[in-house]
Design an enzyme around this catalytic site. Structure first.
Site, short mmCIF file in Angstrom:
data_model
loop_
_atom_site.label_atom_id
_atom_site.label_comp_id
_atom_site.label_asym_id
_atom_site.label_seq_id
_atom_site.Cartn_x
_atom_site.Cartn_y
_atom_site.Cartn_z
N ARG A 87 0.83 -1.20 0.00
CA ARG A 87 0.00 0.00 0.00
C ARG A 87 0.87 1.26 0.00
NH1 ARG A 87 -4.67 -2.18 2.98
NH2 ARG A 87 -4.35 -4.43 2.94
N ASP A 133 -3.65 4.05 3.55
CA ASP A 133 -3.34 2.64 3.81
C ASP A 133 -4.28 1.72 3.06
OD1 ASP A 133 -5.02 3.97 5.90
OD2 ASP A 133 -5.42 1.91 6.49
N ASP A 136 -9.30 -3.58 0.10
CA ASP A 136 -9.98 -3.35 1.39
C ASP A 136 -11.42 -2.87 1.22
OD1 ASP A 136 -7.70 -4.21 2.55
OD2 ASP A 136 -7.36 -2.44 3.78
P1 AMP Z 1 -9.52 -0.54 7.63
O1 AMP Z 1 -10.28 0.70 8.00
O2 AMP Z 1 -10.36 -1.79 7.60
O3 AMP Z 1 -8.70 -0.37 6.41
O4 AMP Z 1 -8.52 -0.79 8.84
C1 AMP Z 1 -7.57 0.15 9.28
C2 AMP Z 1 -6.56 -0.53 10.17
O5 AMP Z 1 -7.19 -1.11 11.29
C3 AMP Z 1 -5.79 -1.64 9.50
O6 AMP Z 1 -4.48 -1.59 9.99
C4 AMP Z 1 -6.50 -2.90 9.97
O7 AMP Z 1 -5.66 -4.02 9.98
C5 AMP Z 1 -6.91 -2.50 11.37
N1 AMP Z 1 -8.10 -3.21 11.83
C6 AMP Z 1 -9.38 -3.03 11.41
N2 AMP Z 1 -10.21 -3.85 12.08
C7 AMP Z 1 -9.46 -4.59 12.92
C8 AMP Z 1 -9.72 -5.62 13.88
N3 AMP Z 1 -10.95 -6.07 14.11
N4 AMP Z 1 -8.68 -6.13 14.57
C9 AMP Z 1 -7.44 -5.68 14.36
N5 AMP Z 1 -7.11 -4.72 13.49
C10 AMP Z 1 -8.10 -4.17 12.77
MG MG Z 2 -7.45 -1.21 5.38
#
Ligand code: AMP
Ligand code: MG
Length: 491
Positions: free
Chosen positions: A188, A257, A267
């Site tokens: 990313r 990201d 994502d």
């Molecule tokens: P996202 O908004 O889904 O792109 O997630 C943003 C960040 O939060 C990324 O680093 C994900 O790996 C982390 N993340 C999202 N949901 C979880 C979860 N349930 N447990 C651990 N990390 C999470």
């Molecule tokens: Mg993400």
């Protein structure tokens, strides 16, 4: 397994992918098993592309592997570290908080594909999260990944979906699922921002060299390979965003990201395919200010490319060179948008298409016409001999509002139509996209233990141009309750 397919649990076939770069980039660890995992669905097209036999996929070995309950021999799964800007604000270190890459396997065309489990438990980058993904959001990612692939829009793919009754705590208690997704790389913009923010120039260079060597070898020949890398990503991103806009796709969380260095859609969270055309549509209920509204996506991608440019600056050297590389974006986007709209309109000439587009979009917006259906019905009308546009008119609140535009359009078709226009338009404008309400129906039955609707929806979304769907409810107008569906970052 089929005779020539590499057995995914054999040591010889797994490559390390990004994990080859070592512990400055990844942490090696194993998935956390789920209690009594079960199959939910797999994508036959994805399985075939990876050379995985259907019979093997139906077995317990495969179920254990893709739910994180067993490891392929010799595999060293890893989670990678990245950082990023979220909603325009520097968020510091993030990383694969709930995803583990098992390694990479060769696909049908010989390219290596990293195989990643999403929802496989805690990692050092989980922060406040639990490392899990709920069934609801996993179904959405699984369907959308394969739908985008079938729509010919660059995307990470999804091989399969497994679940368990293990509870996952969100606003309500839900259950856990794992999506097995794959891509040549999940690198990313945020991976580069991570090392740049810490002024770790050596890993920054190592990572850039890796991406160039693996995916953009032509950049090595350029006078400034890192500027060439930035420019190549800017061009790919422009092409991707043009395709999003043309299909009516809203990503929902375009944080840096969530921006792929390979310009893939990555994502899938609170994404949405537009129902009624509203340029300012915000699909993510957590996005209070509409930063990632549909019509903001082109500008946001440009902003994100500046963040990437900033991160690559120590390698590029001169600000002017970085700026020149990123600034190919607006012209490339305009060019790519014009050719997308021309294909949708069945026209050869992008300039004519661009001229026709603004008045059309204005009418679609004022009259709240359904975006996917408008393009499909226009294609069906042209394919049927372009005499009868009543089906198109019926989509507008004021049916005759489009008549002056239709007259201009018919004139343009007379002069600039693509050969075999109707058929070409039916290949550019899908009958079926995974609308929120279609996913919601599949989720509601799946949450009761019935996965048949997921399978049916997957079949339609992976053959989206097929005229057999035109009479099917999947290709009809969304019900009234669709507008009330609330999708947020919670997943
Ligand atoms: P996202 O908004 O889904 O792109 O997630 C943003 C960040 O939060 C990324 O680093 C994900 O790996 C982390 N993340 C999202 N949901 C979880 C979860 N349930 N447990 C651990 N990390 C999470
Ligand atoms: Mg993400």
């Amino acid at each position: 397994m089929s005779e020539h397919a590499p057995h995914p649990s054999s040591q010889a076939t797994w490559q390390p992918g990004l994990g080859a770069l070592g512990e400055a980039f990844v942490t090696f660890l194993n998935p956390v098993p789920l209690t009594q995992p079960h199959w939910i669905a797999h994508s036959p097209a994805a399985a075939a592309w990876l050379g995985l036999d259907e019979a093997w996929l139906a077995q317990d070995d495969a179920l254990k592997l893709f739910s994180g309950n067993a490891l392929p021999e010799g595999a060293r799964p890893w989670a990678s570290v990245y950082s990023g800007h979220q909603f325009g604000v520097w968020a510091g270190q993030l990383g694969d908080g709930r995803a583990l890459t098992l390694g990479a396997l060769p696909a049908a065309d010989g390219t290596l594909q990293e195989i990643q489990l999403k929802g496989s438990g805690l990692t050092p980058y989980s922060r406040m999260g639990d490392g899990r993904a709920v069934l609801r959001s996993s179904i959405r990612e699984f369907i959308a990944s394969e739908a985008m692939q079938a729509l010919r829009i660059p995307t990470t793919r999804a091989l399969c979906l497994t679940g368990s009754r293990d509870p996952v705590y969100r606003e309500q208690v839900e259950t856990a699922a794992v999506v097995t997704r794959f891509a040549p790389s999940f690198v990313r913009f945020g991976h580069f921002e991570h090392f740049a923010s810490r002024q770790h120039d050596i890993p920054l260079r190592t990572l850039a060299d890796y991406v160039i060597e693996q995916f953009y070898p032509h950049c090595r020949q350029a006078a400034n390979p890192y500027a060439a890398l930035l420019q190549t990503v800017a061009e790919g991103t422009a092409d991707l965003i043009a395709q999003w806009q043309a299909i009516g796709f809203c990503h929902g969380v375009m944080n840096t990201d969530n921006m792929s260095m390979l310009a893939l859609t990555i994502d899938y969270g609170p994404y949405q395919f537009l129902d009624a055309y509203d340029p300012g549509h915000i699909c993510n209920h957590s996005d209070e200010r509409g930063r990632y509204a549909y019509d903001q996506q082109p500008d946001v991608a440009y902003w994100n490319l500046y963040a990437l440019g900033q991160a690559l600056l120590p390698l590029i050297g001169e600000v002017a060179d970085a700026k020149a590389a990123v600034d190919v974006y607006p012209a490339r986007l305009a060019e790519s948008m014009a050719s997308c709209w021309a294909a949708k309109l069945g026209l050869l000439d992008p300039a004519t298409a661009t001229g026709l587009l603004q008045p059309l979009l204005k009418q679609l917006s004022v009259n709240q016409a359904d975006f996917t259906l408008f393009w499909r019905r226009l294609s069906l009308a042209v394919a049927a001999g372009k005499a009868d546009f009543d089906g198109v008119r019926a989509l507008l609140m004021r049916g005759d509002a489009l008549d002056p535009w239709l007259a201009d359009y018919l004139r343009a078709l007379d002069e600039h139509a693509l050969p075999d226009t109707g058929a070409a338009m039916l290949r550019a404008n899908p009958a079926v996209v995974p609308r929120n309400y279609l996913c919601q129906n599949a989720i509601a039955t799946a949450e009761k233990g019935d996965f048949a609707e997921i399978h049916r929806l997957l079949e339609a979304c992976t053959t989206p141009f097929d005229t057999r769907w035109d009479e099917h409810p999947y290709a009809g107008l969304p019900p009234d309750w669709a507008a009330g569906i609330c999708v947020s970052c919670s997943s």
